[in-house]
Structures are given as structure tokens and as C-alpha cells.
Design an enzyme around this catalytic site. Structure first.
Site, short mmCIF file in Angstrom:
data_model
loop_
_atom_site.label_atom_id
_atom_site.label_comp_id
_atom_site.label_asym_id
_atom_site.label_seq_id
_atom_site.Cartn_x
_atom_site.Cartn_y
_atom_site.Cartn_z
N ALA A 220 0.85 -1.20 0.00
CA ALA A 220 0.00 0.00 0.00
C ALA A 220 0.88 1.25 0.00
O ALA A 220 0.59 2.23 -0.70
CB ALA A 220 -0.92 0.00 1.22
N GLY A 221 1.97 1.19 0.76
CA GLY A 221 2.91 2.32 0.77
C GLY A 221 3.54 2.53 -0.60
O GLY A 221 3.83 3.67 -0.99
#
Ligand code: RIB
Length: 317
Positions: free
Chosen positions: A256-257
């Protein structure tokens, strides 16, 4: 299209999704296994390509099946692989990943060929294709040797090209002196921000303190991601905007990062403001969490724009 250059890692992820993540010494059965393309650098390159960037990747893979698969995947995404080198002396990086029912993960990486990504790989890309000097945005992470990251930042700063540092995985030792002053934008999560600043970051208030420390180190733009709570955006000391995350059905938070950083690179390279770019990145990261895997979970530009149209009020986009 804006030209994004990612200098970073490429891994093959071996993922087991099960109800819980075992504690040391414990065995958990009943999971499902998948093998996916991953690596923070490569994930960010794929995210940026799917979100509308013209992307080139500078990386190393091994001379093995995983390296071949990774390269084929990049080509399919339209990424320029001229400077993805096949290293005959090392295996492709492998990440063992455990994901639980709450979409949390635990990752251990055998870096392999990523450890050999060298300053001369970056120099080669600049000498043969002017890759750094003609980029609209350069992106680096901390999964490759530090001297290569520092050299990339030196080159980008010399050519006046903005550079995003995604300081993941969390640095356990202080970053080299002067590196942060050459970075236009840094995007740590809570843990990474805590390691970098010594401030224990857990909410917007502590993130604001950490952002000020990062500004004092010389970084112009700071975005601290706080998971489900949202993102603190800061373009100067004592100037903060708090953006909420989007509400999604979480399946896997892996990468997600990376979705966030890839999206941020595209939006900033297109000339969006820091807050607009952060909003675009929040949606990209949120959508990636709804799917299992790393590169395969990255959303397309149309999906992000549609989500923004349906859910984000005018003036907040
Ligand atoms: O950020 C997620 C990535 O971290 C995974 O794809 C894994 O390869 C590790 O590098």
C-alpha cells in the site's frame, strides 16, 4: 506524460495468507499460497505506470526464472527495462510474506541481486540515456545499497530534478549526513518517521512534531502516512494538513505504501499541489489494499479518478 525514474529493488514475493500470523515457534496451518511480483522499487514503478507515468526502472534481477518473470511483467506494464540488469552473480530478491485476516503483513527479504545495484548502474543510465537529468521525478526507497541511493540523490540534485524518498524498510541507523537535504519529498509511515526523527509517531500531533524535525533536516515536503487514520501533509515547518484515509474492505496491506509513492510521483510530476497529490495517492493506496499481492494490486488511473469523482468533494481532490 511525465517521466518517472525509479531506482530500486525487484523481488518475487512468496505469500501465505492465513487466519493469523504465527508467533515465533508457532505453526499456523490452513493458509493459501501465491507467488507474486514484488519489491518496493518495482512495485512503485508499476504503480506509477498504471497511474499514467512514463516509467523507467533501474534495478537488478538474478539470472533465473524469477528474474525473467519480473522483467516480462515490467514490459507488460509498459515500463522501460533498458536499465534492469540481469546479474549473473546473484539470485533475484525473494520476499517471504505472511498476511492475516486483518490484512496485516510480516515480510522477510533475501535481497539477492538488489544488493548489487550500484552507483555505476545509475551512472550508466545517465550516460547512455540521460535518464536522471531528463526525468520529471526520481523515486528511491531503502531496499538497495545506501551508496546507490545517495548517488542517485546527488545526481538528481545536481540536475535540479525532484526526488521522492520512501524510507522503507525503516532505517535502523541514521541516514547519511546531507542526504535528506537533497530530497524534495519524503514519505515515511509511523514506524519509519519514528526511526528517522526520534519522535514516537502514533497520531497526527506526534506526526506534526516529526514532520518539523524532518524539515529541520532540510526536507522540503513531508508526508507521514498513519495507516487507517490518514496522512499528515506538510510543505513547511508548522504548516500541516490532515487528510483522512479512504474506507475500504481491506484484504492485504502489502505494498500500500508503494502504491502511495508511485501515485505521489505521478501526481507531483504532473504539477499537482502537495495536498492534491497526497489525495490522489491516498485513493491509490486504499484501492491497492482491497486486493491480494503487490504489483498485481496496483490500481489503474481510471479507477482512482472514478473513486475521486464519486467519493471526494470538489476542493478536496
Ligand atoms: O512493500 C512491499 C514489498 O516489500 C513487497 O513486495 C516485498 O517484496 C518487500 O520488498
Amino acid at each position: 506524460m511525465s517521466k518517472i525514474v525509479v531506482v530500486g529493488s525487484s523481488n518475487t514475493d512468496m505469500v501465505v495468507k492465513s487466519r493469523t500470523i504465527p508467533r515465533p515457534g508457532e505453526t499456523v496451518i490452513g493458509g493459501t499460497f501465491v507467488s507474486n511480483a514484488g519489491g518496493k522499487g518495482a512495485n512503485q514503478a508499476v504503480a506509477a505506470a498504471r497511474l499514467g507515468g512514463e516509467v523507467a526502472l533501474v534495478a537488478r534481477v538474478g539470472d533465473d526464472m524469477f528474474g525473467e518473470q519480473a522483467r516480462a511483467g515490467f514490459i507488460k506494464e509498459g515500463i522501460d527495462t533498458t536499465f534492469v540488469r540481469t546479474d549473473s552473480a546473484a539470485a533475484t530478491g525473494i520476499a517471504l510474506i505472511l498476511v492475516d485476516d486483518a490484512a496485516e503483513n510480516l515480510i522477510s527479504v533475501a535481497s539477492g541481486a538488489n544488493e548489487n545495484l550500484s552507483p555505476s548502474d545509475v551512472d550508466d543510465a545517465e550516460a547512455r540515456a540521460k535518464l536522471i537529468s531528463t526525468a520529471n521525478m526520481v523515486v528511491v526507497q531503502l531496499e538497495t545499497p545506501m551508496d546507490t541511493i545517495v548517488h542517485t540523490a546527488d545526481l538528481a540534485s545536481q540536475f535540479g530534478v525532484p526526488l521522492i524518498l520512501d524510507p522503507a524498510p525503516a532505517p535502523k541507523t541514521p541516514l547519511p549526513e546531507g542526504l535528506l537535504a537533497k530530497i524534495s519529498c519524503i514519505k515515511p509511515n509511523e514506524t519509519e518517521a519514528s526511526y528517522l526523527t526520534g519522535v514516537s509517531v502514533s497520531d497526527f500531533a506526534s506526526a506534526a512534531q516529526a514532520a518539523n524535525v524532518l524539515h529541520d533536516f532540510g526536507v522540503e515536503n513531508v508526508l507521514i502516512t498513519l495507516g487507517k487514520s490518514g496522512v499528515l501533509v506538510s510543505d513547511a515547518r508548522d504548516s500541516f494538513v490532515e487528510l483522512p484515509s479512504i474506507q475500504v474492505e481491506a484484504v492485504d496491506s502489502t505494498a500500500a505504501g508503494d502504491a502511495f509513492s508511485g501515485a505521489l510521483a505521478v501526481a507531483l510530476a504532473e504539477g499537482k499541489s502537495l495536498v492534491e497529490a497526497a489525495q490522489f495517492a491516498i485513493i491509490a493506496a486504499g484501492l491497492s489494499v482491497t486486493r491480494l499481492g503487490a504489483q498485481q494490486s496496483m490500481p489503474m488511473r481510471e479507477e482512482v479518478l472514478l473513486y475521486a469523482k464519486l467519493h471526494i468533494k470538489e476542493g478536496e481532490k
